[in-house]
Design an enzyme around this catalytic site. Structure first.
Site, PDB file in Angstrom:
ATOM      1  N   GLY A   1       0.834  -1.196   0.000  1.00 16.54           N
ATOM      2  CA  GLY A   1       0.000   0.000   0.000  1.00 16.54           C
ATOM      3  C   GLY A   1       0.864   1.239   0.000  1.00 16.54           C
TER       4      GLY A   1
ATOM      5  N   GLN B   1       2.885   9.813   1.115  1.00 14.97           N
ATOM      6  CA  GLN B   1       4.163   9.111   1.089  1.00 14.97           C
ATOM      7  C   GLN B   1       4.983   9.422  -0.162  1.00 14.97           C
ATOM      8  OE1 GLN B   1       2.127   5.234   2.261  1.00 14.97           O
ATOM      9  NE2 GLN B   1       4.170   5.013   3.167  1.00 14.97           N
TER      10      GLN B   1
ATOM     11  N   CYS C   1       5.813   0.115   7.702  1.00 12.64           N
ATOM     12  CA  CYS C   1       5.449   1.221   6.824  1.00 12.64           C
ATOM     13  C   CYS C   1       6.646   1.578   5.962  1.00 12.64           C
ATOM     14  CB  CYS C   1       5.018   2.426   7.667  1.00 12.64           C
ATOM     15  SG  CYS C   1       4.564   3.867   6.690  1.00 12.64           S
ATOM     16  N   LEU C   2       6.408   1.764   4.671  1.00  9.74           N
ATOM     17  CA  LEU C   2       7.504   2.127   3.769  1.00  9.74           C
ATOM     18  C   LEU C   2       8.173   3.430   4.198  1.00  9.74           C
ATOM     19  CD1 LEU C   2       5.911   1.250   0.296  1.00  9.74           C
ATOM     20  CD2 LEU C   2       7.627  -0.058   1.580  1.00  9.74           C
TER      21      LEU C   2
ATOM     22  N   HIS D   1      -4.570   1.309   7.297  1.00  7.84           N
ATOM     23  CA  HIS D   1      -3.230   1.892   7.400  1.00  7.84           C
ATOM     24  C   HIS D   1      -3.078   3.037   6.395  1.00  7.84           C
ATOM     25  CE1 HIS D   1       1.274   1.535   7.901  1.00  7.84           C
ATOM     26  NE2 HIS D   1       1.206   2.153   6.736  1.00  7.84           N
ATOM     27  N   GLU D   2      -3.472   2.789   5.143  1.00  8.62           N
ATOM     28  CA  GLU D   2      -3.336   3.823   4.109  1.00  8.62           C
ATOM     29  C   GLU D   2      -4.319   4.972   4.347  1.00  8.62           C
ATOM     30  OE1 GLU D   2      -0.682   3.722   2.482  1.00  8.62           O
ATOM     31  OE2 GLU D   2      -0.266   1.636   2.980  1.00  8.62           O
TER      32      GLU D   2
ATOM     33  N   HIS E   1      -2.801   7.352   6.678  1.00  7.56           N
ATOM     34  CA  HIS E   1      -1.870   8.266   5.999  1.00  7.56           C
ATOM     35  C   HIS E   1      -2.621   9.444   5.383  1.00  7.56           C
ATOM     36  CE1 HIS E   1       2.131   6.576   6.232  1.00  7.56           C
ATOM     37  NE2 HIS E   1       1.701   5.378   5.862  1.00  7.56           N
TER      38      HIS E   1
END
Length: 191
Positions: free
Chosen positions: A51, A56, A114-115, A156-157, A160
């Site tokens: 995701g 991000q 998380c990226l 999660h996304e 963000h």
């Protein structure tokens, strides 16, 4: 909507301030928004993620993408059409101007990463089922009932998009465990 140089979109790491910005709604029929979504899918795959939200890649937009493959070790909940629950994307999912409606009542813990927070993982407790309302890549609205890892990924996304990070959602024990790694990222950024 002013154009964005697609080549300038790169993964942003904590503590980049854009990660804390709440996204603004975008026009789901705007071809440029669709181009950004396509570029986000490319970045997500290059970074080996499931995701990625617009924040991000440096954009405070209400947009995220996800690609959650089926879990070979779990029963395919999609096999029961009566459940109406989707557990995998079977290709990239684009969520423009997403909303989470009807969150499930059974919160379950899951270790998340998380990226934008490399090498930081911790337990986050989230509902195991949620319903997502959004516009897709084609600009058309849809509603999707999700469960399992896909439900966790969507939440999660969505966080963000709201300017929230997993650091804000982790259990207290997980926050304590990752404290030095978080400080290290802040130090690398000159904070």
């Amino acid at each position: 909507m002013p154009g964005v140089d697609l080549d300038s979109l790169t993964l942003r790491l904590y503590p980049d301030p854009v990660l804390r910005e709440r996204g603004r709604a975008v026009d789901p029929s705007d071809r440029h928004v669709q181009d950004v979504a396509q570029r986000m899918v490319e970045i997500m795959r290059a970074e080996h993620g499931i995701g990625l939200a617009a924040q991000q890649v440096g954009l405070a937009w209400r947009l995220f993408v996800a690609d959650v493959p089926p879990d070979p070790d779990e029963p395919d909940e999609n096999a029961d059409p009566a459940s109406g629950l989707v557990t995998a994307t079977h290709g990239p999912l684009v969520a423009i101007n997403p909303e989470i409606v009807e969150p499930g009542r059974v919160p379950t813990p899951l270790e998340e990463g998380c990226l934008s927070l490399p090498d930081i993982r911790g337990d986050v407790i989230r509902p195991s089922e949620i319903t997502l309302r959004a516009h897709g890549f084609d600009g058309q609205p849809y509603e999707l009932r999700t469960a399992g890892l896909l439900a966790k990924c969507v939440q999660h996304e969505f966080d963000h998009v709201e300017g929230t990070l997993i650091l804000d959602r982790m259990t207290q024990m997980s926050r304590l465990k990752v404290r030095s790694a978080v400080r290290s990222l802040e130090k690398q950024a000159g904070l």
